[in-house]
Design a protein around this motif. Structure first.
Motif, PDB file in Angstrom:
ATOM      1  N   SER A 160      -0.310  10.054   4.122  1.00  0.00           N
ATOM      2  CA  SER A 160      -0.803   9.570   2.830  1.00  0.00           C
ATOM      3  C   SER A 160      -2.275   9.193   2.920  1.00  0.00           C
ATOM      4  O   SER A 160      -2.768   8.751   3.956  1.00  0.00           O
ATOM      5  CB  SER A 160       0.017   8.346   2.405  1.00  0.00           C
ATOM      6  OG  SER A 160      -0.598   7.682   1.327  1.00  0.00           O
ATOM      7  N   GLU A 215       3.924  10.765   6.302  1.00  0.00           N
ATOM      8  CA  GLU A 215       3.509  11.367   5.039  1.00  0.00           C
ATOM      9  C   GLU A 215       2.037  11.760   5.016  1.00  0.00           C
ATOM     10  O   GLU A 215       1.595  12.443   4.104  1.00  0.00           O
ATOM     11  CB  GLU A 215       3.770  10.373   3.899  1.00  0.00           C
ATOM     12  CG  GLU A 215       5.215   9.912   3.827  1.00  0.00           C
ATOM     13  CD  GLU A 215       5.365   8.582   3.091  1.00  0.00           C
ATOM     14  OE1 GLU A 215       4.352   8.012   2.673  1.00  0.00           O
ATOM     15  OE2 GLU A 215       6.510   8.127   2.958  1.00  0.00           O
ATOM     16  N   LYS A 257      -0.134  -2.674   9.624  1.00  0.00           N
ATOM     17  CA  LYS A 257       1.190  -2.310  10.102  1.00  0.00           C
ATOM     18  C   LYS A 257       1.075  -1.730  11.508  1.00  0.00           C
ATOM     19  O   LYS A 257       0.176  -0.948  11.808  1.00  0.00           O
ATOM     20  CB  LYS A 257       1.820  -1.242   9.200  1.00  0.00           C
ATOM     21  CG  LYS A 257       2.615  -1.749   7.999  1.00  0.00           C
ATOM     22  CD  LYS A 257       3.964  -2.272   8.388  1.00  0.00           C
ATOM     23  CE  LYS A 257       4.951  -2.297   7.240  1.00  0.00           C
ATOM     24  NZ  LYS A 257       4.486  -2.844   5.986  1.00  0.00           N
ATOM     25  N   TRP A 299       3.524   0.515  13.811  1.00  0.00           N
ATOM     26  CA  TRP A 299       4.763   1.275  13.742  1.00  0.00           C
ATOM     27  C   TRP A 299       5.456   1.321  15.098  1.00  0.00           C
ATOM     28  O   TRP A 299       4.816   1.426  16.144  1.00  0.00           O
ATOM     29  CB  TRP A 299       4.494   2.696  13.263  1.00  0.00           C
ATOM     30  CG  TRP A 299       3.868   2.785  11.917  1.00  0.00           C
ATOM     31  CD1 TRP A 299       2.620   3.268  11.620  1.00  0.00           C
ATOM     32  CD2 TRP A 299       4.436   2.388  10.668  1.00  0.00           C
ATOM     33  NE1 TRP A 299       2.384   3.188  10.271  1.00  0.00           N
ATOM     34  CE2 TRP A 299       3.478   2.656   9.661  1.00  0.00           C
ATOM     35  CE3 TRP A 299       5.666   1.830  10.298  1.00  0.00           C
ATOM     36  CZ2 TRP A 299       3.710   2.387   8.313  1.00  0.00           C
ATOM     37  CZ3 TRP A 299       5.891   1.554   8.958  1.00  0.00           C
ATOM     38  CH2 TRP A 299       4.930   1.837   7.986  1.00  0.00           C
ATOM     39  N   THR A 318      -3.481   6.825   0.967  1.00  0.00           N
ATOM     40  CA  THR A 318      -3.573   5.549   0.261  1.00  0.00           C
ATOM     41  C   THR A 318      -4.503   4.565   0.959  1.00  0.00           C
ATOM     42  O   THR A 318      -5.240   3.828   0.311  1.00  0.00           O
ATOM     43  CB  THR A 318      -2.166   4.948   0.049  1.00  0.00           C
ATOM     44  OG1 THR A 318      -2.234   3.868  -0.872  1.00  0.00           O
ATOM     45  CG2 THR A 318      -1.555   4.473   1.364  1.00  0.00           C
ATOM     46  N   SER A 352       0.786  -1.230   0.000  1.00  0.00           N
ATOM     47  CA  SER A 352       0.000   0.000   0.000  1.00  0.00           C
ATOM     48  C   SER A 352       0.818   1.281   0.000  1.00  0.00           C
ATOM     49  O   SER A 352       0.254   2.355   0.049  1.00  0.00           O
ATOM     50  CB  SER A 352      -0.915   0.028   1.237  1.00  0.00           C
ATOM     51  OG  SER A 352      -0.155   0.186   2.417  1.00  0.00           O
ATOM     52  N   TRP A 353       2.147   1.183  -0.010  1.00  0.00           N
ATOM     53  CA  TRP A 353       2.938   2.402   0.114  1.00  0.00           C
ATOM     54  C   TRP A 353       2.687   3.299  -1.092  1.00  0.00           C
ATOM     55  O   TRP A 353       3.404   3.289  -2.071  1.00  0.00           O
ATOM     56  CB  TRP A 353       4.418   2.077   0.255  1.00  0.00           C
ATOM     57  CG  TRP A 353       5.231   3.254   0.718  1.00  0.00           C
ATOM     58  CD1 TRP A 353       4.764   4.449   1.178  1.00  0.00           C
ATOM     59  CD2 TRP A 353       6.652   3.350   0.765  1.00  0.00           C
ATOM     60  NE1 TRP A 353       5.807   5.288   1.510  1.00  0.00           N
ATOM     61  CE2 TRP A 353       6.981   4.634   1.271  1.00  0.00           C
ATOM     62  CE3 TRP A 353       7.689   2.481   0.425  1.00  0.00           C
ATOM     63  CZ2 TRP A 353       8.303   5.059   1.435  1.00  0.00           C
ATOM     64  CZ3 TRP A 353       8.993   2.894   0.600  1.00  0.00           C
ATOM     65  CH2 TRP A 353       9.300   4.169   1.095  1.00  0.00           C
ATOM     66  N   ASN A 354       1.603   4.054  -0.997  1.00  0.00           N
ATOM     67  CA  ASN A 354       1.208   5.029  -2.017  1.00  0.00           C
ATOM     68  C   ASN A 354       0.754   4.427  -3.338  1.00  0.00           C
ATOM     69  O   ASN A 354       0.579   5.164  -4.307  1.00  0.00           O
ATOM     70  CB  ASN A 354       2.340   6.038  -2.283  1.00  0.00           C
ATOM     71  CG  ASN A 354       2.657   6.873  -1.066  1.00  0.00           C
ATOM     72  OD1 ASN A 354       1.758   7.230  -0.312  1.00  0.00           O
ATOM     73  ND2 ASN A 354       3.913   7.186  -0.859  1.00  0.00           N
ATOM     74  N   TYR A 411       0.384   5.795   6.931  1.00  0.00           N
ATOM     75  CA  TYR A 411       1.768   6.251   6.966  1.00  0.00           C
ATOM     76  C   TYR A 411       1.844   7.606   7.667  1.00  0.00           C
ATOM     77  O   TYR A 411       1.679   8.646   7.051  1.00  0.00           O
ATOM     78  CB  TYR A 411       2.337   6.304   5.542  1.00  0.00           C
ATOM     79  CG  TYR A 411       2.471   4.934   4.945  1.00  0.00           C
ATOM     80  CD1 TYR A 411       3.629   4.200   5.131  1.00  0.00           C
ATOM     81  CD2 TYR A 411       1.417   4.350   4.246  1.00  0.00           C
ATOM     82  CE1 TYR A 411       3.758   2.921   4.620  1.00  0.00           C
ATOM     83  CE2 TYR A 411       1.527   3.073   3.735  1.00  0.00           C
ATOM     84  CZ  TYR A 411       2.700   2.364   3.924  1.00  0.00           C
ATOM     85  OH  TYR A 411       2.822   1.092   3.425  1.00  0.00           O
ATOM     86  N   HIS A 458       8.105   7.670   7.614  1.00  0.00           N
ATOM     87  CA  HIS A 458       6.901   7.543   6.795  1.00  0.00           C
ATOM     88  C   HIS A 458       5.798   8.483   7.270  1.00  0.00           C
ATOM     89  O   HIS A 458       4.616   8.206   7.092  1.00  0.00           O
ATOM     90  CB  HIS A 458       6.393   6.106   6.829  1.00  0.00           C
ATOM     91  CG  HIS A 458       7.428   5.102   6.419  1.00  0.00           C
ATOM     92  ND1 HIS A 458       8.104   5.187   5.225  1.00  0.00           N
ATOM     93  CD2 HIS A 458       7.928   4.012   7.052  1.00  0.00           C
ATOM     94  CE1 HIS A 458       8.965   4.190   5.137  1.00  0.00           C
ATOM     95  NE2 HIS A 458       8.885   3.476   6.222  1.00  0.00           N
TER      96      HIS A 458
END
Length: 342
Positions: free
Chosen positions: A78, A76, A103, A105, A80, A37-39, A69, A74
């Motif tokens: 985002s 960011e 995830k 963190w 996403t 899924s990172w963007n 994220y 990370h």
């Protein structure tokens, strides 16, 4: 050949089901493909998102790695994960249609605990009307410094007991930290990590095949989830990626760029694309449960699916022999310590 526990035929056409492997002891049975899924979901429009997700479901490759994220390197903010949930709702997918990997963190742990992270992540995915309820499994992210690994294992167990997920793995942990986690889980009767998400592929092999994690993989104590397989696109021909990509551990990225023409040459000798060669190489390692990649179109996903036919046609031994020269990081991290800032 693919592992005997897999379902389906690796040599089948694109309309057939993607094979499955177990994601480590006690882990779920998952497709050998996982979409990260990172963007990726914010790198395409709504129609493309729906088409990609629908295709993944149709070929039974609907295993999605989804995260918020918002911490450490990370941070960011985002969208996403929000777009992922929106697409699930638009397609009307039931929770039984897909597997979900979250995830946790470590960058602000323990100040930012796991329960809050799980609640926030699930709420964001559900904000658009999707109803994930829980993750199937989670990856506990990498970290700097020396966290209390025993407490991490206990806090993960608390989330399992709460019903947030059923199994877990780690992302690029030092081998010593993994050993501590396994020891604590055994001593206290807690759920041990079932898999490790590691940088692994044609050029980066030391963590998975060397003295770091190799012994656990060979013993079947852990499964491997291969990530960053294409080195941010470099190994599929995007030798000057404009977007943010994974850390360059060992400072070998320039050598990786220089290796791409040889990757393309070897792939062509097999009648395959560089992406197919990279994925087939990962799946040739028996410990690999699945390969995590960031396809952003149906065309890319369909090309990646061709890795299954390549592996079936050529066999693991031939692919590994043909690509042996590409192992660039043989001498990286000789002390066995992962440095996420490197």
């Amino acid at each position: 050949m693919l592992a005997s526990e897999e379902a389906g035929s690796a040599g089948a056409g694109l309309g057939s089901a993607v094979p499955r492997r177990r994601l480590g002891p006690g882990g779920p049975e998952v497709p050998v493909f996982a979409l990260g899924s990172w963007n990726i979901w914010d790198r395409m429009g709504a129609e493309e998102r729906r088409a990609l997700m629908r295709r993944a479901v149709d070929v039974e490759a609907a295993f999605f790695d989804v995260a918020f994220y918002n911490m450490g390197p990370h941070a960011e903010a985002s969208r996403t994960d929000l777009l992922f949930g929106e697409t699930i709702r638009e397609l009307g997918l039931a929770r039984s249609d897909y597997r979900l990997c979250g995830k946790l963190w470590m960058w602000e742990y323990p100040e930012t605990g796991f329960a809050g992270q799980m609640d926030e992540s699930l709420a964001r995915i559900g904000a658009a009307g999707a109803d994930p309820e829980r993750f199937d499994t989670v990856v506990v992210g990498d970290f700097a410094g020396e966290p209390d690994i025993a407490q991490v294992v206990r806090d993960v167990q608390a989330e399992i007991d709460r019903g947030s997920f059923a199994s877990w793995g780690v992302n690029n942990w030092p081998a010593r930290s993994m050993q501590r986690a396994l020891d604590v889980a055994a001593a206290e009767g807690l759920t041990a990590p079932a898999f490790a998400q590691l940088k692994y592929g044609l050029v980066r092999r030391s963590m998975a095949e060397g003295d770091f994690y190799g012994r656990w993989f060979s013993e079947g104590a852990l499964a491997l989830q291969a990530s960053d397989v294409f080195e941010g696109g470099i190994l599929v021909g995007k030798t000057a990626p404009a977007r943010k990509i994974g850390a360059d551990v060992g400072g070998i990225r320039e050598r990786i760029v220089e290796a791409y023409p040889r990757v393309a040459e070897i792939a062509a000798s097999f009648g395959a694309s560089p992406a197919q060669l990279g994925i087939a190489f990962c799946l040739a390692l028996p410990a690999t449960a699945n390969v995590l990649f960031g396809a952003s179109s149906v065309r890319q996903l369909d090309d990646n699916l061709g890795a299954l036919a390549l592996l079936e046609r050529e066999g693991a031994e031939r692919i590994r022999e043909a690509t042996a020269e590409l192992w660039i990081d043989r001498e990286v991290r000789a002390d066995g310590v992962w440095d996420p800032a490197a």
